[in-house]
Write a protein that holds these residues in place. Structure first.
Motif, short mmCIF file in Angstrom:
data_model
loop_
_atom_site.label_atom_id
_atom_site.label_comp_id
_atom_site.label_asym_id
_atom_site.label_seq_id
_atom_site.Cartn_x
_atom_site.Cartn_y
_atom_site.Cartn_z
N GLU A 211 2.08 1.79 -3.50
CA GLU A 211 1.01 2.29 -4.37
C GLU A 211 0.73 3.77 -4.13
N TRP A 212 0.65 4.17 -2.85
CA TRP A 212 0.37 5.57 -2.57
C TRP A 212 1.55 6.46 -2.93
N ARG B 27 0.82 -1.20 0.00
CA ARG B 27 0.00 0.00 0.00
C ARG B 27 0.86 1.25 0.00
#
Length: 344
Positions: A169-170, A166
């Motif tokens: 991705e961010w 995550r």
């Protein structure tokens, strides 16, 4: 399903025969490919693909270990083998000083005992100076458990550093957002977006104006034809009355819009009065047949029809009034953006 031709054959081949081609794939991708990728490229089963991938991971680990050793050996300073801080052998004993008056005494001879020689012990590495780097040997091969532990340790280190899926991705989304914001704040892009919005708004305003003029066209024809018979010359020519007024009005609005786009706004009273006179004439001719005609519902129905035939010309009047005003505002906004960029 047949395997791709490698080394001149299409028959299923062992892992050793597939290793050269797999190494080329690693060089191409920069990392060890996944099992499914190896299965797709070589058309092999899952067990053989997993074994091939394990071999590639082991080779990758050996390369990393060898590279680390080479870098560590390159960074250590070289030591001169003959540069010693102290002599290798024992210090020589000073010669005894014998006075001249002392008579010489013969030394007592003691039996010499032969030293016991120990058997040489085989050494793994040759003995050298302490500063000399040890010779590099081939790194040990890693078994499946060691490779699995190595991957688990790498995943644990990434997790402890916060490099989760995550987070990655961010991070990518944040980088993309920064690039998009930088591009959207570019003056040229802002000017182009304003020009497109002005074109869309102008199209909507023109649609409302043309629909209103088309609605008034029927009543204007009834007003101009009077009691003429249908399809007579007077009845046919009456259809041209409303377009004659509308064409002049539309031409004035188009000219004002084009001049406004290049920074030459037209706000003379003469032009405004001509536009208002054309719209008022169209509205009057549109309402007159409604006032003279009788309706079964009485004066209430007639009042509603009069109101309707006044609202539609009012819509045309409002569209003609705001088209050029909004275009002037768009032109001023585009000019301010481009002038600010030229000043920088």
């Amino acid at each position: 399903m047949t395997a791709p031709a490698i080394n001149g054959t299409k028959y299923p081949q062992p892992v050793e025969a597939l290793l050269p081609a797999a190494r080329e794939i690693v060089k191409e991708l920069g990392e060890v490919p996944a099992r499914n990728e190896l299965m797709r490229r070589f058309r092999i089963g899952a067990p053989k693909a997993q074994e091939l991938r394990d071999r590639l991971i082991a080779e990758k680990a050996r390369e990393i270990v060898l590279r680390d050793r080479t870098q560590r050996a390159d960074t250590e300073p070289a030591v001169d083998l003959w540069d010693y801080a102290e002599p290798i052998g024992p210090d020589p004993l000073p010669a005894p000083v014998v006075p001249e008056s002392v008579p010489l005494v013969e030394p007592v001879l003691t039996p010499v005992v032969a030293p016991v020689v120990a058997e040489p012990v085989e050494q793994v590495a040759p003995v050298s100076h302490p500063g000399t780097p040890a010779p590099l040997g081939p790194p040990p091969a890693l078994n499946r458990n060691e490779r699995r532990a190595l991957r688990a340790q790498a995943a644990h280190d990434a997790l402890m550093q916060g490099q989760t899926r995550r987070v990655r991705e961010w991070t990518a989304k944040a980088a993309e957002a920064r690039q998009l914001r930088r591009l959207l704040m570019d003056p040229d892009i802002q000017a182009v977006r304003l020009m497109r919005q002005r074109a869309r708004w102008t199209a909507m305003a023109w649609s409302a104006l043309l629909f209103a003029l088309a609605f008034t066209m029927v009543n204007v024809q009834r007003f101009a034809a009077g009691h003429a018979e249908a399809w007579s010359p007077t009845w046919l020519v009456a259809w041209l009355v409303d377009p004659a007024f509308s064409i002049l009005l539309v031409g004035l609005l188009i000219a004002r819009g084009q001049l406004s786009a290049v920074g030459r706004s037209v706000h003379q009273r003469t032009v405004r009065r001509v536009e208002y006179a054309l719209l008022a004439s169209t509205a009057a001719m549109n309402v007159m047949p409604t006032l003279a005609e009788g309706y079964p519902g009485g004066w209430r129905e007639q009042a509603m029809q009069v109101l309707l035939h006044l609202l539609i010309p009012g819509l045309a009047f409002a569209a003609a009034l705001v088209i050029t005003l909004i275009q002037d505002h768009f032109a001023d906004a585009i000019a301010s953006i481009t002038e600010g960029e030229d000043a920088r």
